[in-house]
Design a protein around this motif. Sequence first.
Motif, mmCIF file in Angstrom:
data_model
loop_
_atom_site.group_PDB
_atom_site.id
_atom_site.type_symbol
_atom_site.label_atom_id
_atom_site.label_comp_id
_atom_site.label_asym_id
_atom_site.label_seq_id
_atom_site.Cartn_x
_atom_site.Cartn_y
_atom_site.Cartn_z
ATOM 1 N N UNK A 27 1.004 -1.115 -0.152
ATOM 2 C CA UNK A 27 0.029 0.080 0.096
ATOM 3 C C UNK A 27 0.793 1.310 0.068
ATOM 4 N N UNK A 28 2.040 1.274 0.793
ATOM 5 C CA UNK A 28 2.649 2.322 1.005
ATOM 6 C C UNK A 28 3.444 2.502 -0.245
ATOM 7 N N UNK A 29 3.916 1.619 -1.066
ATOM 8 C CA UNK A 29 4.771 1.882 -2.335
ATOM 9 C C UNK A 29 3.744 2.205 -3.187
ATOM 10 N N UNK A 30 2.484 1.675 -3.367
ATOM 11 C CA UNK A 30 1.454 2.353 -4.534
ATOM 12 C C UNK A 30 1.167 3.629 -4.289
ATOM 13 N N UNK A 31 0.961 4.351 -2.997
ATOM 14 C CA UNK A 31 0.477 5.464 -2.776
ATOM 15 C C UNK A 31 1.609 6.228 -3.014
ATOM 16 N N UNK A 32 3.072 5.955 -2.817
ATOM 17 C CA UNK A 32 4.080 6.902 -3.302
ATOM 18 C C UNK A 32 4.371 6.915 -4.679
ATOM 19 N N UNK A 33 4.212 5.966 -5.198
ATOM 20 C CA UNK A 33 3.989 5.936 -6.861
ATOM 21 C C UNK A 33 2.648 6.877 -7.434
ATOM 22 N N UNK A 34 1.986 6.657 -6.811
ATOM 23 C CA UNK A 34 0.530 7.451 -7.118
ATOM 24 C C UNK A 34 0.682 9.020 -7.084
ATOM 25 N N UNK A 35 1.447 9.337 -5.762
ATOM 26 C CA UNK A 35 1.732 10.789 -5.733
ATOM 27 C C UNK A 35 2.686 11.245 -6.682
ATOM 28 N N UNK A 36 3.814 10.181 -6.698
ATOM 29 C CA UNK A 36 4.801 10.732 -7.794
ATOM 30 C C UNK A 36 4.590 10.957 -9.299
ATOM 31 N N UNK A 37 3.739 9.986 -9.588
ATOM 32 C CA UNK A 37 3.567 9.788 -10.893
ATOM 33 C C UNK A 37 1.956 10.586 -11.577
ATOM 34 N N UNK A 38 1.182 10.856 -10.323
ATOM 35 C CA UNK A 38 -0.242 11.370 -10.815
ATOM 36 C C UNK A 38 -0.755 12.579 -9.960
#
Length: 723
Positions: A27-38
Amino acid sequence: MERRLTAILSADVVGYSRLMGVDEGGTLERLKACRRELVDPTIKEFHGRIIKLMGDGALVEFASVVDAVQCAASIQRKMASRDQGVSETQRIQFRIGVNLGDIIVEGDDIYGDGVNIAARLQGIAQPSGICISGTAFDHAAHKAEVGFSALGEQHLKNIADPVRVYRVLLDPGETGKVVAVARRPSRRAMILATFAALLIAAAVIAVGWQRAFAPQPPSIAVLPFINLSGDPGQDYFTDGITDNLITDLAKLSDLDVISQNSVFAYKGKPHVLSDIKRDLGVSFIVEGSVRRAGDQIRVNAQLIDAASGDNLWANRFARGGADVFAIQDELSRQIAEALGLELTPSEAERIARPPTANLEAYDYYLRAEQATRNGRRSRLLEALALFDKAEALDPGFAEAFAADAHATAYVWRSAYDDVLQSAPARKRAYDKASRALALDPELPSPYAVLAVMQVVDRRYEQAITSAQKAVSLGSADAEAYMALAYVQLVSGNHDGAAAAVETALQHDPNLSAIDRYTAGLVFYLLRDYAKAIDNFERARDGSPGNGELVTPLAMAYVRAGRLHDARAAVAEGVRLQAGRDCLAGWRLSHAHFRKQDLAFILDGLREAGLAEWPFGFKGDERDRLNGEEIASTVIGKLLRGKTEPSGSPALMQIGLDGNAAFRSATQLMTETVSINGDMLCEQSENAFGQADCGPVYRRANSPDETIYAYVNSTKVFYFSPVK
């Protein structure tokens, strides 16, 4: 501590604790990626400033409400196609809330109800959904590429007052839609909660969408044509040529035209094109001259590029007096052609249609319009008589009836009882506006008149409908937008009123004095005292010597901490109104405002030193009569005495049934008298038909034979009952 008005976006991850419990690392990795990419790139795209990032959410500030809503919509739409390979139970979803509100700034952080409301809106949003406040909706409606569903007033946790809430519709097929509340609202809710949605959605739909997403049309100012006839008495005719050219050009949907009020500020004054371009914000300028000699008319006109000063078109028209409408038609068509505009068949038909076939009626109409231009009492009575003559000569002259309604409504709204008393003025304005619309349902002006009158009469639903119609028909009509502003002001939607004022200023940077007064009230109630003072000062300067437009400055000066200026404004306003200005008068003339808004107005004027009663009257409460004493003293009696300030004789005859008549050297009226608590009340055709109440005192040390004093918002009457 700094305060400012700003747009706030609050976002939160749905079920964050559950997601972390199921798969903390993933969850933490997906959330970081979501913030960074989107999320972060989208916020940057829409010029947002990230205030803080929490583990499961974000707080973002925007200078533009539209940018905030667009950003929220973009994030949610992109999130819908993200994580397609992830199970529903592990997929990241956001809730988002957007608010426009006042915030407190401390360092890099922000606080206050503006932030709290955004957070509460996020909390009631559906997963992958967006909720926004009514203040945000008022500015974003039909400017953001979304639709809206009105949820009515919502009580949000730890927020004192209910908040209007709208759900954002993200489906592209619903873009531009505004869906009203499904349940039937209460009367109060209809006025205060869904008012902005219903009014702004319908009123701005014809123009707001186009302004937001289409290239801006060219803008043009028609300067007052110069009278070359050698006879100042022909000014009215030359002004009429200018007025009608403005009216005709305003009928073209692909052209923004500055209103008559703003351009006539340049009449008789030297002007510099660059100054006009700057002051009016226009791309093109028309100027010209008119020579009228006998039965011959000669009109010269030219179209100028305001930026370069280049002459783009010029022509000379010489015709007989009977061809004045043909000249105006050709003028409008040739200017449109020079601007590269193609007239639709309906636009061409409306421009070619003469307002009347009766040239004598047209002449009276032009004279009446000139007489009403500055709104002075001395000319208004003359104007109404001239309109009567024009209408009698041509009962089908729609523009004459519309202009008559506008002038009469101004008399009624300004309480110019020496021109026409309230009840006859009210009836005349309604009748003339209705007649104008029966003759030409496409005129916006009568709807604007009706909107203002209906909201004063507290006929809110009808006022909303009329304001909607005025704006939809007059997309470039400042008067229509100011009617919309007044309806929203009275109903308590101050943000919506301010938005309407700003739109009106785009079409008329030099609003009339009474419209500047309305704008001043809007910004005063929004607590924007700098803008309130600016508009009140412009209202005062636009109608010199009008005390009714001087006193309002006092309340704004008080709130801005300028107590000396406030007291000077009160003194000047009272002087110009011969001592009649008082709190009781304001209380009566603004009785249709919300109670809290009226109280805020009265508190400011009271602090500035405005007296409760006219002529500075003060009674000793020990000498005040109670209701029973008033009734036994006046009901069924003839009261003889005198009035302030002249001491002229006056009589009041009151029947046992309350029917009464009052007569003085300057006034004669029939009315109804009643007792309300410990107040004596008069109700007549004046004061918008409202009861005007005041106390009665014994005069312990009367210097004459009068032994009582009665005071209300308009008079001080010293009297004795006749035996």
